[in-house]
Motif scaffolding. Sequence first.
Motif, PDB file in Angstrom:
ATOM      1  N   UNK A 207      49.310 -26.107 -57.148  1.00 39.67           N
ATOM      2  CA  UNK A 207      50.429 -26.600 -57.767  1.00 39.67           C
ATOM      3  C   UNK A 207      51.216 -26.956 -58.831  1.00 39.67           C
ATOM      4  N   UNK A 208      50.282 -26.329 -60.189  1.00 38.01           N
ATOM      5  CA  UNK A 208      51.038 -26.729 -61.525  1.00 38.01           C
ATOM      6  C   UNK A 208      52.369 -26.232 -62.098  1.00 38.01           C
ATOM      7  N   UNK A 209      53.177 -26.813 -63.183  1.00 37.83           N
ATOM      8  CA  UNK A 209      54.375 -26.802 -63.372  1.00 37.83           C
ATOM      9  C   UNK A 209      53.822 -26.698 -64.580  1.00 37.83           C
ATOM     10  N   UNK A 210      53.364 -25.698 -66.005  1.00 36.67           N
ATOM     11  CA  UNK A 210      53.295 -26.216 -66.597  1.00 36.67           C
ATOM     12  C   UNK A 210      54.566 -25.921 -67.356  1.00 36.67           C
ATOM     13  N   UNK A 211      55.036 -26.791 -68.378  1.00 37.87           N
ATOM     14  CA  UNK A 211      55.477 -27.280 -69.361  1.00 37.87           C
ATOM     15  C   UNK A 211      55.536 -26.985 -70.807  1.00 37.87           C
ATOM     16  N   UNK A 212      55.825 -25.901 -71.490  1.00 36.75           N
ATOM     17  CA  UNK A 212      56.508 -26.191 -72.720  1.00 36.75           C
ATOM     18  C   UNK A 212      58.314 -26.684 -73.658  1.00 36.75           C
ATOM     19  N   UNK A 213      57.787 -28.050 -74.330  1.00 33.26           N
ATOM     20  CA  UNK A 213      59.287 -28.262 -74.370  1.00 33.26           C
ATOM     21  C   UNK A 213      59.420 -27.730 -75.888  1.00 33.26           C
ATOM     22  N   UNK A 214      60.727 -27.576 -76.521  1.00 34.80           N
ATOM     23  CA  UNK A 214      60.333 -26.897 -78.263  1.00 34.80           C
ATOM     24  C   UNK A 214      61.674 -27.640 -78.211  1.00 34.80           C
ATOM     25  N   UNK A 215      61.768 -28.628 -79.680  1.00 35.27           N
ATOM     26  CA  UNK A 215      62.325 -28.961 -79.804  1.00 35.27           C
ATOM     27  C   UNK A 215      63.077 -28.998 -81.421  1.00 35.27           C
ATOM     28  N   UNK A 216      64.011 -29.597 -81.725  1.00 31.01           N
ATOM     29  CA  UNK A 216      65.036 -29.360 -83.127  1.00 31.01           C
ATOM     30  C   UNK A 216      64.225 -30.415 -83.699  1.00 31.01           C
ATOM     31  N   UNK A 217      63.828 -31.316 -84.777  1.00 31.61           N
ATOM     32  CA  UNK A 217      63.924 -32.248 -85.584  1.00 31.61           C
ATOM     33  C   UNK A 217      64.050 -33.585 -84.886  1.00 31.61           C
ATOM     34  N   UNK A 218      65.641 -33.359 -84.446  1.00 30.26           N
ATOM     35  CA  UNK A 218      66.075 -34.705 -84.015  1.00 30.26           C
ATOM     36  C   UNK A 218      66.101 -34.746 -82.974  1.00 30.26           C
ATOM     37  N   UNK A 219      65.166 -33.911 -81.819  1.00 28.88           N
ATOM     38  CA  UNK A 219      65.105 -33.838 -80.137  1.00 28.88           C
ATOM     39  C   UNK A 219      65.938 -32.813 -79.294  1.00 28.88           C
ATOM     40  N   UNK A 220      66.419 -31.880 -80.088  1.00 33.51           N
ATOM     41  CA  UNK A 220      67.722 -31.305 -79.108  1.00 33.51           C
ATOM     42  C   UNK A 220      67.108 -30.043 -79.009  1.00 33.51           C
ATOM     43  N   UNK A 221      67.043 -29.872 -77.859  1.00 39.90           N
ATOM     44  CA  UNK A 221      65.624 -28.686 -76.452  1.00 39.90           C
ATOM     45  C   UNK A 221      66.397 -27.455 -77.284  1.00 39.90           C
ATOM     46  N   UNK A 222      65.599 -26.691 -77.774  1.00 40.69           N
ATOM     47  CA  UNK A 222      65.957 -25.897 -78.038  1.00 40.69           C
ATOM     48  C   UNK A 222      65.366 -24.705 -77.429  1.00 40.69           C
ATOM     49  N   UNK A 223      64.441 -24.937 -76.576  1.00 43.80           N
ATOM     50  CA  UNK A 223      63.468 -23.831 -75.610  1.00 43.80           C
ATOM     51  C   UNK A 223      62.586 -24.587 -74.528  1.00 43.80           C
ATOM     52  N   UNK A 224      62.241 -24.131 -73.563  1.00 42.86           N
ATOM     53  CA  UNK A 224      61.684 -24.459 -72.389  1.00 42.86           C
ATOM     54  C   UNK A 224      60.793 -23.461 -71.613  1.00 42.86           C
ATOM     55  N   UNK A 225      59.538 -23.388 -71.934  1.00 39.62           N
ATOM     56  CA  UNK A 225      58.901 -22.485 -71.473  1.00 39.62           C
ATOM     57  C   UNK A 225      57.896 -22.972 -70.310  1.00 39.62           C
ATOM     58  N   UNK A 226      58.068 -22.213 -69.074  1.00 35.94           N
ATOM     59  CA  UNK A 226      57.437 -23.377 -68.160  1.00 35.94           C
ATOM     60  C   UNK A 226      57.082 -21.551 -66.982  1.00 35.94           C
ATOM     61  N   UNK A 227      55.477 -22.024 -65.840  1.00 33.41           N
ATOM     62  CA  UNK A 227      55.502 -21.235 -65.336  1.00 33.41           C
ATOM     63  C   UNK A 227      55.441 -22.167 -63.367  1.00 33.41           C
ATOM     64  N   UNK A 228      54.476 -21.507 -62.905  1.00 33.30           N
ATOM     65  CA  UNK A 228      54.562 -21.800 -62.272  1.00 33.30           C
ATOM     66  C   UNK A 228      53.780 -20.480 -61.066  1.00 33.30           C
ATOM     67  N   UNK A 229      52.548 -20.319 -60.430  1.00 34.05           N
ATOM     68  CA  UNK A 229      51.163 -19.613 -59.484  1.00 34.05           C
ATOM     69  C   UNK A 229      51.852 -19.343 -58.194  1.00 34.05           C
ATOM     70  N   UNK A 230      53.171 -18.497 -57.721  1.00 41.01           N
ATOM     71  CA  UNK A 230      53.634 -17.795 -56.568  1.00 41.01           C
ATOM     72  C   UNK A 230      54.611 -16.809 -57.045  1.00 41.01           C
ATOM     73  N   UNK A 231      53.956 -15.581 -55.587  1.00 43.00           N
ATOM     74  CA  UNK A 231      54.619 -14.206 -56.760  1.00 43.00           C
ATOM     75  C   UNK A 231      56.308 -14.316 -56.649  1.00 43.00           C
TER      76      UNK A 231
END
Length: 462
Positions: A207-231
């Motif tokens: 049931x995991x939802x892996x999340x990788x958060x990428x922010x600039x140095x002030x903490x503003x989110x640039x990108x979020x890569x996430x996953x899930x194991x389901x067709x």
Amino acid sequence: MKNSVLRSVFSSFFLFLFFYITPAADQQTITKGWRAGVARVVITPLESIWMAGYGSRDHASEGTLVDLWAKALAIEDAKGKKVVLITTDLLGIPKAMSDRIRNQIAVKYGLTRAQIILSSSHTHTGPVLMDALFDIYPLDVKQVEVVRKYSSDLEKKIVALTGEAISSMVPALLSSQNGVTRFQVNRRNNTEATLTNQTVLNGPNDYSVPVLKVTDTSGNILAVAFGYACHATVLNFYQFSGDYPGFAQIELEKWHPGITAMFFQGAGADQNPLPRRTVPLAQQYGRELAAAVDRVLNEDMVKLEPFISTAYSEINLSFSAPPSKEELMKIEKETTGYQKSWAANQLEFLRRNGSLRTTYPYPVQVWKLGNQTIMALGGEVVVQYSIDLKKLFGPDIFVIGYANDEMAYIPSETILKEGGYEGESSQMVYGMPAKWNSDIELKIMEELKNLAVKTGVKQVAH
Ligand SMILES: [Zn+2]
């Protein structure tokens, strides 16, 4: 007296060096951290094209529900080592195309295969790609040409996208964490038709939802890569869409304007989003997954130190004993549809090469971003791999399936013994000569252990 004056001059000089050079070096280690860049491009076909994932479709696409995207996240560590994660709203990228894309990325941007993860969401409402599952689609010459042109344009777009992501890198912070959501159902061990009457759902699941958060140095989110194991099989109609992963990305980008949300498929080969078949259900699951990601984004995530290590290899997975020439001729004569074309193709291979293929070069990969381990496997990987890898390397690792090549289903030893679609009959759909050999799971797990040693990933159990 003279000596002591000299000594004091010297010691002052060294003190001067200590204070003025050492802090500068410290400053450098503090400010030299991650750099990251993200880029995106629409890959929705401009003309009607055959759609991927189901052999039962009888005509080409009829318009677009939501756009399909390819997205790239380039990351560089403190020492200048780069990786790029590419995600696509596609069924899967076959070996020939993946090799061409990764070769171009190597030539243009100097990245090795270990530094590239080329992944697909496995949406079943995307276009057919060249050389992918051709046996199951009734394509005429005109359609093959449309597919060939789309595939060739797509390759160029993905290579250019990678360059854009690399050239847009800025100082960044990375953090990671697993969330959770539960709309997927083990499709082998539950019956879709009677699901609503079931009070207990059978596993295994992840049931995991892996999340990788990428922010600039002030903490503003640039990108979020996430996953899930389901067709990504909520939808099976004739309009393009990213299915539930597409809607999850759309939701996150709506909730956090300006970010790029990227989905990678997990080891979801035996997991289905159930119930399914309506657009509102695809939207519901998209929102559920986005909510699971958003929860993680709003909690304290694990900060990753700016250090990358990577390893990649292709192992020769063996097939079990293939059918004889006589058996193939019998199948060709007595069956129709994809079985007939499978037998015809195997006979043609036999005529040209004198024997059928006995092995397949299977890609496995490990990344370590700071303390976050990411394991990427080719093909339609069943959930047991994710469960076993987490037992071995800890529950926090991220497992990506459908990465770098989509050649077939990758069953566990148990599923291989049980047979059924994921263990046996899908091999014909994918044009493979026979079932995988019984050592498939052992070989893959052993190679991941080797790559873990190379990347400094520790086992939690032995
Ligand atoms: Zn599939």
